[in-house]
Design a protein around this motif. Structure first.
Motif, PDB file in Angstrom:
ATOM      1  N   LYS A 183       4.440  -3.404   9.466  1.00  0.00           N
ATOM      2  CA  LYS A 183       5.135  -2.307   8.636  1.00  0.00           C
ATOM      3  C   LYS A 183       5.297  -2.637   7.263  1.00  0.00           C
ATOM      4  O   LYS A 183       5.513  -1.943   6.376  1.00  0.00           O
ATOM      5  N   ARG A 184       5.403  -4.040   6.980  1.00  0.00           N
ATOM      6  CA  ARG A 184       5.693  -4.411   5.631  1.00  0.00           C
ATOM      7  C   ARG A 184       4.572  -3.949   4.492  1.00  0.00           C
ATOM      8  O   ARG A 184       5.033  -3.894   3.420  1.00  0.00           O
ATOM      9  N   TYR A 185       3.380  -3.797   5.046  1.00  0.00           N
ATOM     10  CA  TYR A 185       2.511  -3.406   3.943  1.00  0.00           C
ATOM     11  C   TYR A 185       2.932  -2.075   3.527  1.00  0.00           C
ATOM     12  O   TYR A 185       2.764  -1.671   1.984  1.00  0.00           O
ATOM     13  N   GLY A 186       3.369  -1.233   4.287  1.00  0.00           N
ATOM     14  CA  GLY A 186       3.550   0.332   3.728  1.00  0.00           C
ATOM     15  C   GLY A 186       4.986   0.129   3.104  1.00  0.00           C
ATOM     16  O   GLY A 186       4.977   0.765   1.956  1.00  0.00           O
ATOM     17  N   LEU A 187       5.711  -0.774   3.303  1.00  0.00           N
ATOM     18  CA  LEU A 187       7.079  -0.974   2.733  1.00  0.00           C
ATOM     19  C   LEU A 187       6.961  -1.415   1.233  1.00  0.00           C
ATOM     20  O   LEU A 187       7.550  -0.987   0.307  1.00  0.00           O
ATOM     21  N   ALA A 189      -5.359 -12.942   6.210  1.00  0.00           N
ATOM     22  CA  ALA A 189      -4.154 -12.263   5.913  1.00  0.00           C
ATOM     23  C   ALA A 189      -4.211 -11.957   4.463  1.00  0.00           C
ATOM     24  O   ALA A 189      -3.809 -10.881   4.170  1.00  0.00           O
ATOM     25  N   TYR A 190      -4.714 -12.769   3.406  1.00  0.00           N
ATOM     26  CA  TYR A 190      -5.169 -12.263   1.972  1.00  0.00           C
ATOM     27  C   TYR A 190      -6.150 -11.047   1.924  1.00  0.00           C
ATOM     28  O   TYR A 190      -5.797 -10.266   1.058  1.00  0.00           O
ATOM     29  N   GLN A 191      -6.992 -11.081   2.775  1.00  0.00           N
ATOM     30  CA  GLN A 191      -7.861  -9.932   2.693  1.00  0.00           C
ATOM     31  C   GLN A 191      -7.332  -8.625   3.101  1.00  0.00           C
ATOM     32  O   GLN A 191      -7.424  -7.492   2.336  1.00  0.00           O
ATOM     33  N   ASP A 192      -6.283  -8.871   4.309  1.00  0.00           N
ATOM     34  CA  ASP A 192      -5.715  -7.735   4.607  1.00  0.00           C
ATOM     35  C   ASP A 192      -4.704  -7.006   3.327  1.00  0.00           C
ATOM     36  O   ASP A 192      -4.416  -5.972   2.985  1.00  0.00           O
ATOM     37  N   ILE A 193      -4.007  -8.211   2.674  1.00  0.00           N
ATOM     38  CA  ILE A 193      -3.213  -7.868   1.425  1.00  0.00           C
ATOM     39  C   ILE A 193      -4.208  -6.982   0.438  1.00  0.00           C
ATOM     40  O   ILE A 193      -3.776  -5.913  -0.089  1.00  0.00           O
ATOM     41  N   PHE A 194      -5.352  -7.414   0.100  1.00  0.00           N
ATOM     42  CA  PHE A 194      -6.071  -6.704  -0.976  1.00  0.00           C
ATOM     43  C   PHE A 194      -6.601  -5.349  -0.235  1.00  0.00           C
ATOM     44  O   PHE A 194      -6.531  -4.313  -1.191  1.00  0.00           O
ATOM     45  N   ASP A 195      -6.896  -5.393   1.016  1.00  0.00           N
ATOM     46  CA  ASP A 195      -7.412  -3.955   1.617  1.00  0.00           C
ATOM     47  C   ASP A 195      -6.272  -3.054   1.563  1.00  0.00           C
ATOM     48  O   ASP A 195      -6.544  -1.822   1.361  1.00  0.00           O
ATOM     49  N   LEU A 196      -5.032  -3.447   1.862  1.00  0.00           N
ATOM     50  CA  LEU A 196      -3.826  -2.371   2.110  1.00  0.00           C
ATOM     51  C   LEU A 196      -2.930  -2.258   0.792  1.00  0.00           C
ATOM     52  O   LEU A 196      -2.176  -1.211   0.834  1.00  0.00           O
ATOM     53  N   THR A 197      -3.041  -3.415  -0.262  1.00  0.00           N
ATOM     54  CA  THR A 197      -1.861  -3.167  -1.114  1.00  0.00           C
ATOM     55  C   THR A 197      -2.456  -3.291  -2.576  1.00  0.00           C
ATOM     56  O   THR A 197      -1.770  -3.342  -3.648  1.00  0.00           O
ATOM     57  N   ASP A 198      -3.705  -3.085  -2.869  1.00  0.00           N
ATOM     58  CA  ASP A 198      -4.411  -3.157  -4.080  1.00  0.00           C
ATOM     59  C   ASP A 198      -4.545  -1.652  -4.581  1.00  0.00           C
ATOM     60  O   ASP A 198      -5.184  -0.762  -4.078  1.00  0.00           O
ATOM     61  N   LYS A 199      -3.684  -1.338  -5.408  1.00  0.00           N
ATOM     62  CA  LYS A 199      -3.546  -0.190  -5.890  1.00  0.00           C
ATOM     63  C   LYS A 199      -3.820   0.006  -7.614  1.00  0.00           C
ATOM     64  O   LYS A 199      -3.606  -0.760  -8.090  1.00  0.00           O
ATOM     65  N   ASP A 200      -4.420   1.201  -7.971  1.00  0.00           N
ATOM     66  CA  ASP A 200      -4.471   1.227  -9.466  1.00  0.00           C
ATOM     67  C   ASP A 200      -3.299   0.797 -10.153  1.00  0.00           C
ATOM     68  O   ASP A 200      -3.416   0.378 -11.328  1.00  0.00           O
ATOM     69  N   SER A 201      -2.381   1.387  -9.598  1.00  0.00           N
ATOM     70  CA  SER A 201      -0.915   1.360 -10.085  1.00  0.00           C
ATOM     71  C   SER A 201      -0.267   0.049 -10.010  1.00  0.00           C
ATOM     72  O   SER A 201       0.532  -0.407 -10.993  1.00  0.00           O
ATOM     73  N   PHE A 208      13.574  -8.319   4.007  1.00  0.00           N
ATOM     74  CA  PHE A 208      12.831  -9.264   3.246  1.00  0.00           C
ATOM     75  C   PHE A 208      12.472  -8.962   1.590  1.00  0.00           C
ATOM     76  O   PHE A 208      12.226  -9.780   0.790  1.00  0.00           O
ATOM     77  N   LEU A 209      12.909  -7.587   1.560  1.00  0.00           N
ATOM     78  CA  LEU A 209      12.872  -7.209   0.108  1.00  0.00           C
ATOM     79  C   LEU A 209      14.379  -7.594  -0.896  1.00  0.00           C
ATOM     80  O   LEU A 209      14.190  -7.472  -1.965  1.00  0.00           O
ATOM     81  N   TRP A 210      15.249  -7.890  -0.207  1.00  0.00           N
ATOM     82  CA  TRP A 210      16.692  -8.103  -0.706  1.00  0.00           C
ATOM     83  C   TRP A 210      16.579  -9.062  -1.745  1.00  0.00           C
ATOM     84  O   TRP A 210      16.966  -9.079  -2.873  1.00  0.00           O
ATOM     85  N   ARG A 211      15.910 -10.122  -1.526  1.00  0.00           N
ATOM     86  CA  ARG A 211      15.985 -11.317  -2.594  1.00  0.00           C
ATOM     87  C   ARG A 211      15.091 -11.044  -3.408  1.00  0.00           C
ATOM     88  O   ARG A 211      15.201 -11.661  -4.881  1.00  0.00           O
ATOM     89  N   ILE A 212      13.953 -10.305  -3.324  1.00  0.00           N
ATOM     90  CA  ILE A 212      12.992  -9.852  -4.421  1.00  0.00           C
ATOM     91  C   ILE A 212      13.796  -8.927  -5.458  1.00  0.00           C
ATOM     92  O   ILE A 212      13.655  -9.271  -6.687  1.00  0.00           O
ATOM     93  N   ASN A 213      14.446  -8.020  -4.913  1.00  0.00           N
ATOM     94  CA  ASN A 213      15.294  -6.942  -5.894  1.00  0.00           C
ATOM     95  C   ASN A 213      16.100  -7.821  -6.774  1.00  0.00           C
ATOM     96  O   ASN A 213      16.365  -7.425  -7.770  1.00  0.00           O
ATOM     97  N   LYS A 214      17.036  -8.730  -6.084  1.00  0.00           N
ATOM     98  CA  LYS A 214      17.763  -9.624  -6.989  1.00  0.00           C
ATOM     99  C   LYS A 214      17.175 -10.298  -8.128  1.00  0.00           C
ATOM    100  O   LYS A 214      17.692 -10.655  -9.143  1.00  0.00           O
ATOM    101  N   SER A 248       5.622   1.068  -5.965  1.00  0.00           N
ATOM    102  CA  SER A 248       5.707   2.258  -6.295  1.00  0.00           C
ATOM    103  C   SER A 248       7.073   2.782  -7.010  1.00  0.00           C
ATOM    104  O   SER A 248       6.981   3.403  -8.156  1.00  0.00           O
ATOM    105  N   GLU A 249       8.039   2.451  -6.417  1.00  0.00           N
ATOM    106  CA  GLU A 249       9.444   2.817  -7.201  1.00  0.00           C
ATOM    107  C   GLU A 249       9.868   1.939  -8.269  1.00  0.00           C
ATOM    108  O   GLU A 249      10.309   2.414  -9.234  1.00  0.00           O
ATOM    109  N   LEU A 250       9.346   0.591  -8.295  1.00  0.00           N
ATOM    110  CA  LEU A 250       9.411  -0.261  -9.367  1.00  0.00           C
ATOM    111  C   LEU A 250       8.445   0.647 -10.675  1.00  0.00           C
ATOM    112  O   LEU A 250       9.014   0.584 -11.855  1.00  0.00           O
TER     113      LEU A 250
END
Length: 283
Positions: A155-159, A220-232, A114-120, A165-167
Protein backbone atom coordinates in the motif's frame (compact mmCIF):
# COMPACT_ATOMS: atom_id res chain seq x y z
CA UNK A 1 27.14 20.50 -24.68
CA UNK A 2 30.68 21.84 -24.12
CA UNK A 3 30.60 21.12 -20.38
CA UNK A 4 31.32 17.43 -20.92
CA UNK A 5 27.68 16.44 -20.71
CA UNK A 6 26.71 15.02 -24.11
CA UNK A 7 23.12 14.85 -22.88
CA UNK A 8 21.51 16.67 -19.96
CA UNK A 9 21.99 14.70 -16.74
CA UNK A 10 18.26 14.81 -16.07
CA UNK A 11 17.69 12.88 -19.30
CA UNK A 12 20.69 10.53 -19.26
CA UNK A 13 20.19 9.43 -15.64
CA UNK A 14 16.40 9.19 -15.50
CA UNK A 15 15.33 5.78 -14.18
CA UNK A 16 13.31 5.02 -17.27
CA UNK A 17 16.25 5.81 -19.55
CA UNK A 18 18.94 3.63 -17.97
CA UNK A 19 17.12 0.30 -18.20
CA UNK A 20 16.66 -2.40 -15.53
CA UNK A 21 18.73 -1.85 -12.41
CA UNK A 22 19.79 -5.52 -12.39
CA UNK A 23 21.81 -4.94 -15.58
CA UNK A 24 22.89 -1.36 -14.85
CA UNK A 25 26.65 -0.67 -15.02
CA UNK A 26 27.86 1.15 -11.87
CA UNK A 27 31.16 1.96 -13.64
CA UNK A 28 29.44 3.95 -16.38
CA UNK A 29 29.09 7.72 -16.73
CA UNK A 30 25.79 8.11 -18.63
CA UNK A 31 25.61 11.26 -20.71
CA UNK A 32 29.10 12.43 -19.71
CA UNK A 33 32.25 11.99 -21.83
CA UNK A 34 34.82 13.58 -19.51
CA UNK A 35 37.36 11.94 -17.22
CA UNK A 36 37.94 12.33 -13.47
CA UNK A 37 40.07 15.44 -13.89
CA UNK A 38 37.55 17.26 -16.06
CA UNK A 39 34.65 16.03 -13.90
CA UNK A 40 36.28 17.31 -10.72
CA UNK A 41 36.91 20.70 -12.34
CA UNK A 42 33.33 20.86 -13.57
CA UNK A 43 32.04 20.03 -10.08
CA UNK A 44 33.84 23.08 -8.71
CA UNK A 45 32.34 25.30 -11.42
CA UNK A 46 28.84 23.94 -11.09
CA UNK A 47 29.18 24.15 -7.32
CA UNK A 48 29.52 27.91 -7.67
CA UNK A 49 26.38 27.98 -9.82
CA UNK A 50 24.58 25.85 -7.24
CA UNK A 51 25.60 28.12 -4.38
CA UNK A 52 24.38 31.21 -6.25
CA UNK A 53 21.03 29.57 -6.98
CA UNK A 54 20.71 28.47 -3.35
CA UNK A 55 21.18 32.06 -2.22
CA UNK A 56 18.33 33.11 -4.53
CA UNK A 57 16.10 30.37 -3.08
CA UNK A 58 16.96 31.39 0.48
CA UNK A 59 16.41 35.09 -0.21
CA UNK A 60 13.01 34.39 -1.74
CA UNK A 61 12.09 32.22 1.22
CA UNK A 62 12.94 35.07 3.56
CA UNK A 63 10.68 37.29 1.45
CA UNK A 64 7.68 34.96 1.76
CA UNK A 65 8.14 32.56 -1.16
CA UNK A 66 6.96 29.10 -0.07
CA UNK A 67 9.17 27.04 -2.39
CA UNK A 68 11.82 24.57 -1.22
CA UNK A 69 13.88 21.70 -2.66
CA UNK A 70 14.20 18.14 -1.36
CA UNK A 71 17.05 15.87 -2.46
CA UNK A 72 16.40 12.22 -1.59
CA UNK A 73 19.42 9.88 -1.49
CA UNK A 74 19.00 6.11 -1.50
CA UNK A 75 21.44 3.32 -2.19
CA UNK A 76 23.10 0.19 -0.89
CA UNK A 77 25.53 0.43 2.02
CA UNK A 78 28.85 2.09 0.94
CA UNK A 79 27.21 3.57 -2.19
CA UNK A 80 28.39 7.04 -1.17
CA UNK A 81 25.33 8.78 0.26
CA UNK A 82 27.43 10.35 3.02
CA UNK A 83 29.97 11.49 0.44
CA UNK A 84 27.22 13.26 -1.50
CA UNK A 85 26.10 15.02 1.68
CA UNK A 86 29.68 16.16 2.39
CA UNK A 87 30.88 16.99 -1.11
CA UNK A 88 27.69 18.34 -2.68
CA UNK A 89 25.96 19.57 0.44
CA UNK A 90 29.31 21.10 1.41
CA UNK A 91 29.09 23.42 -1.58
CA UNK A 92 26.05 25.08 -0.01
CA UNK A 93 25.56 27.73 2.66
CA UNK A 94 24.58 25.89 5.88
CA UNK A 95 21.94 28.50 6.78
CA UNK A 96 19.94 27.49 3.71
CA UNK A 97 20.45 23.75 4.14
CA UNK A 98 18.80 21.08 6.26
CA UNK A 99 20.17 17.52 6.41
CA UNK A 100 18.46 14.51 7.91
CA UNK A 101 19.51 10.87 8.03
CA UNK A 102 16.97 8.10 8.52
CA UNK A 103 18.05 4.88 10.17
CA UNK A 104 16.11 2.29 12.09
CA UNK A 105 12.93 3.92 13.46
CA UNK A 106 12.91 4.80 17.15
CA UNK A 107 10.24 3.38 19.50
CA UNK A 108 8.44 6.75 19.31
CA UNK A 109 8.52 6.74 15.50
CA UNK A 110 7.15 3.20 15.39
CA UNK A 111 4.07 4.41 17.23
CA UNK A 112 3.15 6.54 14.22
CA UNK A 113 2.62 5.90 10.51
CA UNK A 114 5.77 5.60 8.42
CA UNK A 115 5.52 9.13 7.02
CA UNK A 116 5.31 10.80 10.44
CA UNK A 117 9.06 11.14 10.91
CA UNK A 118 9.46 12.26 7.30
CA UNK A 119 6.96 15.09 7.70
CA UNK A 120 8.87 16.37 10.73
CA UNK A 121 12.09 16.66 8.70
CA UNK A 122 10.86 18.40 5.55
CA UNK A 123 12.81 21.52 4.51
CA UNK A 124 11.09 24.82 5.32
CA UNK A 125 10.47 27.50 2.70
CA UNK A 126 13.64 28.74 1.05
CA UNK A 127 15.74 25.76 2.10
CA UNK A 128 17.33 22.79 0.38
CA UNK A 129 16.76 19.60 2.32
CA UNK A 130 18.88 16.47 1.92
CA UNK A 131 17.56 13.10 3.09
CA UNK A 132 20.21 10.42 3.65
CA UNK A 133 17.78 7.51 3.26
CA UNK A 134 14.11 8.42 3.41
CA UNK A 135 10.50 7.22 3.35
CA UNK A 136 11.63 4.65 0.77
CA UNK A 137 13.24 2.64 3.56
CA UNK A 138 9.70 1.45 4.28
CA UNK A 139 9.57 -0.36 0.93
CA UNK A 140 13.21 -1.49 0.99
CA UNK A 141 14.57 -3.23 4.15
CA UNK A 142 11.03 -3.42 5.48
CA UNK A 143 10.06 -5.37 2.37
CA UNK A 144 13.23 -7.42 2.01
CA UNK A 145 13.16 -8.58 5.63
CA UNK A 146 9.38 -8.98 5.89
CA UNK A 147 9.18 -6.53 8.79
CA UNK A 148 5.52 -5.90 7.98
CA UNK A 149 3.08 -8.03 5.96
CA UNK A 150 3.20 -7.70 2.17
CA UNK A 151 -0.35 -6.35 2.25
CA UNK A 152 1.01 -3.47 4.35
CA UNK A 153 4.11 -2.46 2.38
CA UNK A 154 2.35 -2.83 -0.98
CA UNK A 155 0.00 0.00 0.00
CA UNK A 156 2.91 2.30 0.66
CA UNK A 157 3.79 2.97 -2.98
CA UNK A 158 0.44 4.68 -3.47
CA UNK A 159 0.77 6.53 -0.16
CA UNK A 160 4.23 7.74 -1.16
CA UNK A 161 2.98 8.99 -4.52
CA UNK A 162 0.15 10.84 -2.80
CA UNK A 163 2.52 12.27 -0.18
CA UNK A 164 4.97 13.53 -2.81
CA UNK A 165 2.17 15.00 -4.92
CA UNK A 166 1.04 17.02 -1.91
CA UNK A 167 4.58 18.24 -1.27
CA UNK A 168 4.90 19.36 -4.87
CA UNK A 169 1.54 21.14 -4.73
CA UNK A 170 2.82 23.01 -1.66
CA UNK A 171 5.94 24.20 -3.49
CA UNK A 172 8.60 21.53 -2.88
CA UNK A 173 10.73 20.38 -5.81
CA UNK A 174 11.71 16.72 -5.30
CA UNK A 175 14.84 15.11 -6.76
CA UNK A 176 15.27 11.40 -6.00
CA UNK A 177 18.67 9.78 -6.55
CA UNK A 178 19.52 6.12 -6.21
CA UNK A 179 23.29 5.56 -5.94
CA UNK A 180 24.20 2.19 -7.45
CA UNK A 181 27.44 0.48 -6.45
CA UNK A 182 28.52 -2.94 -7.71
CA UNK A 183 28.70 -5.86 -5.30
CA UNK A 184 32.47 -6.18 -5.87
CA UNK A 185 33.04 -2.47 -5.27
CA UNK A 186 30.99 -2.64 -2.08
CA UNK A 187 33.19 -5.51 -0.90
CA UNK A 188 36.29 -3.42 -1.59
CA UNK A 189 34.90 -0.47 0.33
CA UNK A 190 33.95 -2.64 3.29
CA UNK A 191 37.46 -4.13 3.27
CA UNK A 192 38.94 -0.62 3.36
CA UNK A 193 36.86 0.18 6.42
CA UNK A 194 38.28 -2.88 8.16
CA UNK A 195 41.85 -2.03 7.13
CA UNK A 196 41.81 1.58 8.36
CA UNK A 197 41.27 2.52 12.01
CA UNK A 198 39.93 5.90 10.89
CA UNK A 199 37.16 4.03 9.03
CA UNK A 200 36.13 1.63 11.80
CA UNK A 201 33.36 3.99 12.86
CA UNK A 202 31.74 3.56 9.45
CA UNK A 203 31.75 -0.23 9.60
CA UNK A 204 28.61 -2.13 10.52
CA UNK A 205 28.83 -5.93 10.79
CA UNK A 206 25.25 -6.06 9.53
CA UNK A 207 26.44 -4.79 6.14
CA UNK A 208 27.86 -8.24 5.37
CA UNK A 209 24.55 -9.87 6.29
CA UNK A 210 22.74 -7.52 3.93
CA UNK A 211 24.91 -8.67 1.01
CA UNK A 212 23.06 -11.99 1.11
CA UNK A 213 19.91 -10.08 0.10
CA UNK A 214 21.48 -8.22 -2.84
CA UNK A 215 19.10 -9.53 -5.49
CA UNK A 216 16.06 -8.92 -3.29
CA UNK A 217 17.14 -5.30 -2.85
CA UNK A 218 17.58 -4.87 -6.60
CA UNK A 219 14.07 -6.22 -7.12
CA UNK A 220 12.72 -3.84 -4.49
CA UNK A 221 14.48 -0.88 -6.10
CA UNK A 222 13.12 -1.81 -9.52
CA UNK A 223 9.57 -1.77 -8.14
CA UNK A 224 10.25 1.65 -6.63
CA UNK A 225 11.28 2.99 -10.03
CA UNK A 226 8.37 1.32 -11.80
CA UNK A 227 5.78 2.58 -9.31
CA UNK A 228 7.05 5.96 -8.04
CA UNK A 229 9.09 7.50 -10.86
CA UNK A 230 6.94 10.46 -11.90
CA UNK A 231 7.73 13.45 -14.09
CA UNK A 232 6.81 15.62 -11.12
CA UNK A 233 9.03 13.61 -8.72
CA UNK A 234 11.59 11.79 -10.88
CA UNK A 235 13.99 9.04 -9.94
CA UNK A 236 17.57 9.24 -11.19
CA UNK A 237 19.91 6.25 -11.16
CA UNK A 238 23.47 7.29 -10.36
CA UNK A 239 26.38 4.91 -11.06
CA UNK A 240 28.46 5.16 -7.90
CA UNK A 241 31.61 3.11 -8.46
CA UNK A 242 33.32 6.32 -9.57
CA UNK A 243 32.74 8.66 -6.64
CA UNK A 244 33.75 11.72 -8.61
CA UNK A 245 31.02 11.07 -11.17
CA UNK A 246 28.31 10.38 -8.60
CA UNK A 247 29.04 13.70 -6.91
CA UNK A 248 29.12 15.56 -10.22
CA UNK A 249 25.86 13.97 -11.35
CA UNK A 250 23.95 14.85 -8.18
CA UNK A 251 25.33 18.39 -8.23
CA UNK A 252 24.24 18.77 -11.86
CA UNK A 253 20.74 17.47 -11.15
CA UNK A 254 20.34 19.77 -8.17
CA UNK A 255 21.68 22.79 -10.03
CA UNK A 256 19.44 22.14 -13.02
CA UNK A 257 16.38 21.77 -10.78
CA UNK A 258 17.09 25.05 -9.00
CA UNK A 259 17.68 26.85 -12.29
CA UNK A 260 14.30 25.56 -13.43
CA UNK A 261 12.59 27.50 -10.64
CA UNK A 262 13.43 30.67 -12.59
CA UNK A 263 14.14 32.64 -9.42
CA UNK A 264 14.93 36.34 -9.28
CA UNK A 265 15.93 38.55 -6.40
CA UNK A 266 12.92 39.59 -4.30
CA UNK A 267 11.80 43.17 -4.65
CA UNK A 268 12.56 45.57 -1.81
CA UNK A 269 9.67 46.02 0.62
CA UNK A 270 10.90 49.48 1.51
CA UNK A 271 11.60 52.77 -0.29
CA UNK A 272 15.15 52.28 -1.62
CA UNK A 273 15.76 55.95 -2.45
CA UNK A 274 14.48 57.06 0.92
CA UNK A 275 16.76 54.61 2.71
CA UNK A 276 19.74 55.82 0.67
CA UNK A 277 18.94 59.39 1.71
CA UNK A 278 18.56 58.40 5.37
CA UNK A 279 21.86 56.53 5.28
CA UNK A 280 23.67 59.53 3.74
CA UNK A 281 22.26 61.82 6.42
CA UNK A 282 23.02 59.48 9.30
CA UNK A 283 26.03 59.97 11.58
Amino acid sequence: MSSGWLHPAAEALRAGAVGPIASFDPESTPGFDGDKESGTALLATRGQDLAALQELLYANGRAGDHRSVLLVLQGMDTAGKGGIVRHVGGLLDPQGLSIKGFGKPSPEELQHDFLWRINKALPPAGRIGIFDRSHYEDVLPVRVHNLVPKSEWEKRYGLINQFESELIANGTTIIKCCLVVSKDEQKNRLAERLDRPDKYWKYNPGDIDERAHWDAYLEAYQDIFDLTDKDSAPWFVIPANRKWFARLAVCELLTTALAGLDLDWPKADFDVELEKKRLTESD
